[in-house]
Design a protein around this motif. Structure first.
Motif, PDB file in Angstrom:
ATOM      1  N   GLY A   8       1.044  -1.338  -0.079  1.00 59.88           N
ATOM      2  CA  GLY A   8       0.015  -0.142  -0.108  1.00 59.88           C
ATOM      3  C   GLY A   8       0.872   1.195  -0.068  1.00 59.88           C
ATOM      4  N   GLY A   9       0.197   2.364   0.471  1.00 55.96           N
ATOM      5  CA  GLY A   9       1.085   3.502   0.365  1.00 55.96           C
ATOM      6  C   GLY A   9       1.085   4.259  -1.108  1.00 55.96           C
ATOM      7  N   GLY A  10       1.623   5.276  -1.143  1.00 51.77           N
ATOM      8  CA  GLY A  10       1.679   6.063  -2.290  1.00 51.77           C
ATOM      9  C   GLY A  10       1.487   7.605  -2.035  1.00 51.77           C
ATOM     10  N   LEU A  11       0.956   7.990  -3.385  1.00 50.78           N
ATOM     11  CA  LEU A  11       0.851   9.724  -3.245  1.00 50.78           C
ATOM     12  C   LEU A  11      -0.661   9.816  -3.214  1.00 50.78           C
ATOM     13  CD1 LEU A  11       1.899  12.563  -3.684  1.00 50.78           C
ATOM     14  CD2 LEU A  11       1.858  12.100  -6.155  1.00 50.78           C
ATOM     15  N   VAL A  12      -1.061  10.661  -2.502  1.00 52.46           N
ATOM     16  CA  VAL A  12      -2.526  11.376  -2.248  1.00 52.46           C
ATOM     17  C   VAL A  12      -2.779  12.561  -2.017  1.00 52.46           C
ATOM     18  CG1 VAL A  12      -2.654  10.606   0.288  1.00 52.46           C
ATOM     19  CG2 VAL A  12      -4.861  10.471  -1.399  1.00 52.46           C
ATOM     20  N   SER A  17      -7.844   9.441   0.973  1.00 53.55           N
ATOM     21  CA  SER A  17      -7.539   8.288   1.870  1.00 53.55           C
ATOM     22  C   SER A  17      -6.333   7.101   1.198  1.00 53.55           C
ATOM     23  CB  SER A  17      -8.643   7.370   2.065  1.00 53.55           C
ATOM     24  OG  SER A  17      -9.802   8.205   2.657  1.00 53.55           O
ATOM     25  N   LEU A  18      -5.763   6.347   2.209  1.00 49.95           N
ATOM     26  CA  LEU A  18      -4.903   5.322   1.801  1.00 49.95           C
ATOM     27  C   LEU A  18      -5.235   4.102   2.872  1.00 49.95           C
ATOM     28  CD1 LEU A  18      -1.673   6.929   0.600  1.00 49.95           C
ATOM     29  CD2 LEU A  18      -3.376   5.740  -0.878  1.00 49.95           C
ATOM     30  N   GLY A  19      -4.921   2.969   2.175  1.00 53.55           N
ATOM     31  CA  GLY A  19      -4.628   1.791   3.327  1.00 53.55           C
ATOM     32  C   GLY A  19      -3.369   1.267   2.951  1.00 53.55           C
ATOM     33  N   LEU A  20      -2.828   0.645   4.299  1.00 58.46           N
ATOM     34  CA  LEU A  20      -1.585   0.042   4.367  1.00 58.46           C
ATOM     35  C   LEU A  20      -1.890  -1.393   4.649  1.00 58.46           C
ATOM     36  CD1 LEU A  20       0.800   2.671   5.851  1.00 58.46           C
ATOM     37  CD2 LEU A  20       0.281   2.228   3.580  1.00 58.46           C
ATOM     38  N   THR A  90       2.711  12.709   5.812  1.00 57.28           N
ATOM     39  CA  THR A  90       3.751  12.293   4.770  1.00 57.28           C
ATOM     40  C   THR A  90       4.966  11.720   5.793  1.00 57.28           C
ATOM     41  OG1 THR A  90       3.174  13.840   3.485  1.00 57.28           O
ATOM     42  CG2 THR A  90       5.676  12.983   3.175  1.00 57.28           C
ATOM     43  N   ALA A  91       5.330  10.538   5.190  1.00 52.94           N
ATOM     44  CA  ALA A  91       6.417   9.862   6.027  1.00 52.94           C
ATOM     45  C   ALA A  91       6.726   8.206   5.288  1.00 52.94           C
ATOM     46  CB  ALA A  91       5.952   9.589   7.713  1.00 52.94           C
ATOM     47  N   THR A 118       2.829   9.828   0.940  1.00 50.84           N
ATOM     48  CA  THR A 118       3.247  11.258   0.336  1.00 50.84           C
ATOM     49  C   THR A 118       1.712  11.931   0.493  1.00 50.84           C
ATOM     50  OG1 THR A 118       5.328  10.830  -0.635  1.00 50.84           O
ATOM     51  CG2 THR A 118       4.290  12.986  -0.788  1.00 50.84           C
ATOM     52  N   VAL A 119       1.341  12.942   0.857  1.00 51.90           N
ATOM     53  CA  VAL A 119       0.465  13.632   1.208  1.00 51.90           C
ATOM     54  C   VAL A 119       0.550  14.920   0.447  1.00 51.90           C
ATOM     55  CG1 VAL A 119      -1.835  14.378   2.283  1.00 51.90           C
ATOM     56  CG2 VAL A 119      -0.650  12.275   3.070  1.00 51.90           C
ATOM     57  N   SER A 120      -0.050  15.495  -0.494  1.00 51.18           N
ATOM     58  CA  SER A 120       0.378  16.522  -1.288  1.00 51.18           C
ATOM     59  C   SER A 120      -0.882  17.512  -0.855  1.00 51.18           C
ATOM     60  CB  SER A 120       0.257  16.435  -2.781  1.00 51.18           C
ATOM     61  OG  SER A 120      -1.011  15.825  -3.219  1.00 51.18           O
ATOM     62  N   SER A 121      -0.311  19.117  -0.783  1.00 52.91           N
ATOM     63  CA  SER A 121      -1.316  19.993  -0.053  1.00 52.91           C
ATOM     64  C   SER A 121      -1.959  20.565  -1.288  1.00 52.91           C
ATOM     65  CB  SER A 121      -0.629  21.155   0.750  1.00 52.91           C
ATOM     66  OG  SER A 121       0.319  21.621  -0.149  1.00 52.91           O
TER      67      SER A 121
END
Length: 121
Positions: A8-12, A17-20, A90-91, A118-121
């Motif tokens: 999981g993970g990635g850019l959002v 939302s994201l799932g790991l 983001t981490a 990574t969470v973009s603003s």
């Protein structure tokens, strides 16, 4: 040998939302607590959430109400659902599994390789 593998993970975008997911495998006599830590650039690793084999959970104050941790004991799998994500989330996220290999062995903590969020603003 115990292997811990995250997915999981990635850019959002912020607010998304994201799932790991994390799976522990190998010579496991007993899988106890599992958890997620994260480490942002230039910062110390911090605990995000933890879940015991009985399903008790605890969360960092910074993620309470936004993240949900769950596990499937039959599959030795844990999931972290992350909602309302913020740029400060983001981490690199790391899964850990506390495992007893043999009946008389002590419990040791095993770590995954990490997955980037990574969470973009």
């Amino acid at each position: 040998q115990v292997q811990v593998v995250e997915s999981g993970g990635g850019l959002v975008q912020a607010g998304g939302s994201l799932g790991l997911s994390c799976t522990a495998s190998g010579s496991i006599a007993e899988l106890k607590a599992m958890g997620w830590y994260r480490q942002a650039p230039g910062k110390q690793r911090e605990r995000v959430a933890q879940i015991t084999s009985g399903g008790s959970t605890n969360y960092a104050d910074s993620v309470k109400g936004r993240f949900t941790i769950s596990r499937d004991n039959a599959k030795n799998t844990m999931h972290l659902q992350m909602n309302s994500l913020k740029p400060e989330d983001t981490a690199d996220y790391y899964c850990n599994a506390d495992v007893r290999i043999g009946v008389s062995d002590s419990v040791n903590r095993y770590w995954g390789q990490g997955t980037q969020v990574t969470v973009s603003s």
